[in-house]
Scaffold this motif. Structure first.
Motif, PDB file in Angstrom:
ATOM      1  N   ALA A   3       0.897  -1.312   0.068  1.00  0.00           N
ATOM      2  CA  ALA A   3       0.068   0.011  -0.126  1.00  0.00           C
ATOM      3  C   ALA A   3       0.786   1.084   0.071  1.00  0.00           C
ATOM      4  N   THR A   4       0.744   1.909  -0.899  1.00  0.00           N
ATOM      5  CA  THR A   4       1.608   3.428  -1.240  1.00  0.00           C
ATOM      6  C   THR A   4       0.639   4.250  -1.317  1.00  0.00           C
ATOM      7  N   PRO A   5       0.980   5.540  -1.006  1.00  0.00           N
ATOM      8  CA  PRO A   5       0.022   6.544  -1.416  1.00  0.00           C
ATOM      9  C   PRO A   5      -0.718   6.883  -2.466  1.00  0.00           C
ATOM     10  N   GLY A   6      -0.187   6.199  -3.590  1.00  0.00           N
ATOM     11  CA  GLY A   6      -1.036   6.120  -4.823  1.00  0.00           C
ATOM     12  C   GLY A   6      -1.736   4.901  -5.381  1.00  0.00           C
ATOM     13  N   ALA A   7      -1.447   3.803  -4.786  1.00  0.00           N
ATOM     14  CA  ALA A   7      -2.053   2.594  -5.222  1.00  0.00           C
ATOM     15  C   ALA A   7      -1.877   1.421  -4.009  1.00  0.00           C
ATOM     16  N   VAL A   8      -2.623   0.464  -4.267  1.00  0.00           N
ATOM     17  CA  VAL A   8      -2.513  -0.910  -3.368  1.00  0.00           C
ATOM     18  C   VAL A   8      -2.386  -2.047  -4.512  1.00  0.00           C
ATOM     19  N   THR A   9      -1.333  -2.707  -4.198  1.00  0.00           N
ATOM     20  CA  THR A   9      -1.036  -3.819  -5.040  1.00  0.00           C
ATOM     21  C   THR A   9      -0.832  -5.085  -4.086  1.00  0.00           C
ATOM     22  N   VAL A  10      -1.580  -6.198  -4.730  1.00  0.00           N
ATOM     23  CA  VAL A  10      -1.223  -7.612  -4.237  1.00  0.00           C
ATOM     24  C   VAL A  10      -0.007  -8.198  -4.909  1.00  0.00           C
ATOM     25  N   LEU A  11       1.004  -8.401  -4.257  1.00  0.00           N
ATOM     26  CA  LEU A  11       1.991  -8.793  -4.641  1.00  0.00           C
ATOM     27  C   LEU A  11       2.048 -10.426  -4.826  1.00  0.00           C
ATOM     28  N   ASP A  12       1.427 -11.159  -3.961  1.00  0.00           N
ATOM     29  CA  ASP A  12       1.413 -12.701  -4.210  1.00  0.00           C
ATOM     30  C   ASP A  12      -0.099 -12.987  -3.528  1.00  0.00           C
ATOM     31  N   ALA A  13      -0.963 -13.967  -4.258  1.00  0.00           N
ATOM     32  CA  ALA A  13      -2.235 -14.125  -3.843  1.00  0.00           C
ATOM     33  C   ALA A  13      -2.171 -15.772  -3.999  1.00  0.00           C
ATOM     34  N   ARG A  14      -2.925 -16.379  -3.184  1.00  0.00           N
ATOM     35  CA  ARG A  14      -3.210 -17.951  -3.167  1.00  0.00           C
ATOM     36  C   ARG A  14      -4.626 -17.945  -2.976  1.00  0.00           C
ATOM     37  N   VAL A  15      -5.333 -18.927  -3.840  1.00  0.00           N
ATOM     38  CA  VAL A  15      -6.589 -19.199  -3.601  1.00  0.00           C
ATOM     39  C   VAL A  15      -6.778 -20.477  -3.922  1.00  0.00           C
ATOM     40  N   ARG A  16      -7.784 -20.930  -2.974  1.00  0.00           N
ATOM     41  CA  ARG A  16      -7.988 -22.347  -2.737  1.00  0.00           C
ATOM     42  C   ARG A  16      -9.697 -22.309  -2.981  1.00  0.00           C
ATOM     43  N   LEU A  17      -9.944 -23.250  -4.032  1.00  0.00           N
ATOM     44  CA  LEU A  17     -11.365 -23.480  -4.555  1.00  0.00           C
ATOM     45  C   LEU A  17     -11.774 -24.813  -4.241  1.00  0.00           C
ATOM     46  N   LEU A  18     -13.136 -24.917  -3.764  1.00  0.00           N
ATOM     47  CA  LEU A  18     -13.838 -26.375  -3.471  1.00  0.00           C
ATOM     48  C   LEU A  18     -14.262 -26.856  -5.005  1.00  0.00           C
ATOM     49  N   PRO A  19     -14.453 -28.142  -4.904  1.00  0.00           N
ATOM     50  CA  PRO A  19     -15.107 -28.736  -6.198  1.00  0.00           C
ATOM     51  C   PRO A  19     -16.422 -28.327  -6.327  1.00  0.00           C
ATOM     52  N   ARG A  20     -16.925 -27.983  -7.386  1.00  0.00           N
ATOM     53  CA  ARG A  20     -18.142 -27.480  -7.750  1.00  0.00           C
ATOM     54  C   ARG A  20     -19.039 -28.774  -7.626  1.00  0.00           C
ATOM     55  N   ARG A  21     -20.213 -28.373  -6.849  1.00  0.00           N
ATOM     56  CA  ARG A  21     -21.222 -29.380  -6.837  1.00  0.00           C
ATOM     57  C   ARG A  21     -22.394 -29.616  -7.720  1.00  0.00           C
ATOM     58  N   HIS A  22     -22.728 -30.426  -8.035  1.00  0.00           N
ATOM     59  CA  HIS A  22     -24.042 -30.826  -8.879  1.00  0.00           C
ATOM     60  C   HIS A  22     -25.081 -29.855  -8.510  1.00  0.00           C
ATOM     61  N   HIS A  23     -25.615 -28.734  -9.235  1.00  0.00           N
ATOM     62  CA  HIS A  23     -26.717 -27.903  -8.852  1.00  0.00           C
ATOM     63  C   HIS A  23     -28.331 -28.585  -9.250  1.00  0.00           C
ATOM     64  N   ASP A  24     -29.243 -28.653  -8.385  1.00  0.00           N
ATOM     65  CA  ASP A  24     -30.475 -29.252  -8.701  1.00  0.00           C
ATOM     66  C   ASP A  24     -31.103 -27.928  -8.886  1.00  0.00           C
ATOM     67  N   PRO A  25     -31.856 -27.710 -10.084  1.00  0.00           N
ATOM     68  CA  PRO A  25     -32.550 -26.664 -10.371  1.00  0.00           C
ATOM     69  C   PRO A  25     -33.942 -26.610  -9.498  1.00  0.00           C
ATOM     70  N   TYR A  26     -34.387 -27.825  -9.132  1.00  0.00           N
ATOM     71  CA  TYR A  26     -35.650 -27.692  -8.182  1.00  0.00           C
ATOM     72  C   TYR A  26     -35.293 -27.572  -6.653  1.00  0.00           C
ATOM     73  N   LEU A  27     -34.064 -27.375  -6.177  1.00  0.00           N
ATOM     74  CA  LEU A  27     -33.759 -27.240  -4.918  1.00  0.00           C
ATOM     75  C   LEU A  27     -33.086 -25.704  -4.777  1.00  0.00           C
ATOM     76  N   ARG A  28     -33.588 -25.020  -3.551  1.00  0.00           N
ATOM     77  CA  ARG A  28     -32.973 -23.780  -3.448  1.00  0.00           C
ATOM     78  C   ARG A  28     -32.031 -23.812  -2.156  1.00  0.00           C
ATOM     79  N   ARG A  29     -31.144 -23.164  -2.385  1.00  0.00           N
ATOM     80  CA  ARG A  29     -30.163 -23.281  -1.153  1.00  0.00           C
ATOM     81  C   ARG A  29     -30.473 -21.910  -0.251  1.00  0.00           C
ATOM     82  N   LEU A  30     -30.803 -22.003   1.168  1.00  0.00           N
ATOM     83  CA  LEU A  30     -30.899 -20.903   1.846  1.00  0.00           C
ATOM     84  C   LEU A  30     -29.562 -20.356   2.412  1.00  0.00           C
ATOM     85  N   ARG A  31     -29.303 -19.047   2.555  1.00  0.00           N
ATOM     86  CA  ARG A  31     -28.098 -18.565   3.192  1.00  0.00           C
ATOM     87  C   ARG A  31     -28.390 -18.000   4.589  1.00  0.00           C
TER      88      ARG A  31
END
Length: 84
Positions: free
Chosen positions: A56-84
């Motif tokens: 973070a500098t006065p003029g910008a913010v830069t992410v120098l290294d990023a690591r992202v972990r994703l879960l496997p995508r699950r099959h989506h049943d169009p007739y079921l609704r997920r509540l959050r």
């Protein structure tokens, strides 16, 4: 509009500069956190995101290294609704 999280006293260390330099781009830091939050909301497979280091500098913010972990995508049943 609510008070910015970067304007609260907990973020005061980022605003102060011991060596007399200008303060960092707080709006840029806030945008980074908001975009990460939006990514987590829009992508349910996001299990973990690690941004280290973030430059973070006065003029910008830069992410120098990023690591992202994703879960496997699950099959989506169009007739079921997920509540959050």
């Amino acid at each position: 509009m609510p008070t910015s999280a970067c304007a609260r006293p907990a973020a005061s260390r980022a605003r102060r500069c011991a060596n007399g330099a200008r303060p960092v781009d707080l709006e840029g830091l806030e945008q980074l956190v908001l975009r990460l939050s939006r990514l987590a909301s829009d992508l349910p497979q996001l299990a973990e995101a690690d941004f280290n280091p973030v430059l973070a500098t006065p003029g910008a913010v830069t992410v120098l290294d990023a690591r992202v972990r994703l879960l496997p995508r699950r099959h989506h049943d169009p007739y079921l609704r997920r509540l959050r």
